[in-house]
Design an enzyme around this catalytic site. Structure first.
Site, PDB file in Angstrom:
ATOM      1  N   CYS A  23     -38.685  65.614 -80.416  1.00  0.00           N
ATOM      2  CA  CYS A  23     -39.806  66.270 -81.094  1.00  0.00           C
ATOM      3  C   CYS A  23     -39.980  65.626 -82.458  1.00  0.00           C
ATOM      4  O   CYS A  23     -39.013  65.553 -83.229  1.00  0.00           O
ATOM      5  CB  CYS A  23     -39.513  67.765 -81.253  1.00  0.00           C
ATOM      6  SG  CYS A  23     -40.750  68.677 -82.215  1.00  0.00           S
ATOM      7  N   CYS A  67     -47.173  64.318 -81.121  1.00  0.00           N
ATOM      8  CA  CYS A  67     -46.689  65.547 -80.482  1.00  0.00           C
ATOM      9  C   CYS A  67     -46.196  65.207 -79.088  1.00  0.00           C
ATOM     10  O   CYS A  67     -46.994  65.092 -78.147  1.00  0.00           O
ATOM     11  CB  CYS A  67     -47.763  66.627 -80.429  1.00  0.00           C
ATOM     12  SG  CYS A  67     -47.087  68.242 -79.916  1.00  0.00           S
TER      13      CYS A  67
END
Length: 264
Positions: A198, A80
């Site tokens: 991401c 993440c």
């Protein structure tokens, strides 16, 4: 017996892409190099991509590192990017060292890669000083990502925040839309394009097209994480179809990794 590398992944509970794109790239690596990988995940609770929820999620990462070290994985990837970058300057270094420490304490030392650290390291590996960035986050979180990248010495010349707050919807974003998004950006002065800042936003199928259209190297958080994992395992970084970073041209330009154990 052919050796098997165990890949550990610390994953947000709503993430669906880290466990598809990274295995896809390592599967391509296996076809070319004859390597074998198995994949093992531990999850941190997170549904909405907002700063408070990301910070709460990060507090679960120590547990995940311990759980994965129980499986004697060879490398751990923290999946993440924005959770790390939203906490503060240089936090990827703090996180990597702390989580590695948990594996040492558990008697199963393993190097730890964060997608945040992998991305900024990859930009230095390809010697990119200026980049254009696509991110799925809301604008305030995207600005935190831009600030973090710039604090690491890389200028962001243009960016697009797709403003998708629901992490499940981030994982459902059609990667075929990315070339058009980049086409509407100013990438002329950029040394590289960060197609997805991401690991949850799918991008792998569009990397080659965006490289062809822009004439620039294209990096994603997932590609950078894969590169860092391969370097930590002392393996070739040549992976077909994953862009310039995984062309094999940068095998010798990564930060020296910790030694990783290998299982038969």
């Amino acid at each position: 017996m052919q050796r098997v590398f165990r890949i550990g992944q610390i994953v947000p509970s709503s993430n669906t892409t880290m466990e598809t794109e990274i295995p896809a790239m390592l599967g391509a690596h296996a076809l070319v190099h004859g390597t074998r990988f198995t994949f093992h995940s531990s999850r941190m609770r997170m549904k909405t991509v907002k700063k408070e929820e990301l910070a709460a999620m990060d507090s679960e990462s120590d547990r995940c590192a311990i759980e994965l070290s129980d499986a004697r994985v060879d490398v751990l990837g923290y999946a993440c990017l924005v959770a790390i970058m939203s906490i503060g300057k240089s936090y990827h270094r703090i996180s990597q060292e702390r989580l590695h420490g948990r594996t040492v304490e558990n008697g199963a030392p393993a190097p730890v890669v964060t997608s945040a650290g992998a991305l900024v390291d990859a930009l230095h590996v390809i010697k990119a000083k200026r980049v254009a960035v696509v991110a799925p986050y809301m604008k305030p979180l995207t600005q935190l990502v831009i600030d973090y990248i710039e604090q690491e010495g890389v200028k962001v010349t243009d960016s697009r925040a797709l403003e998708i707050p629901d992490n499940i919807q981030v994982g459902r974003h059609d990667p075929a839309r990315l070339p058009g998004i980049v086409a509407a950006m100013n990438v002329k002065d950029a040394d590289a394009v960060v197609l997805s800042a991401c690991v949850q936003m799918p991008s792998l199928p569009s990397i080659a097209e965006v490289e062809a259209r822009t004439g620039k190297p294209v990096i994603t958080a997932a590609v950078a994480t894969t590169y860092a994992m391969l370097r930590a395992l002392n393996l070739s970084t040549r992976v077909p179809g994953a862009g310039a970073l995984l062309s094999g041209a940068f095998d010798d330009q990564a930060i020296a990794p910790r030694a990783a154990s290998v299982h038969a």
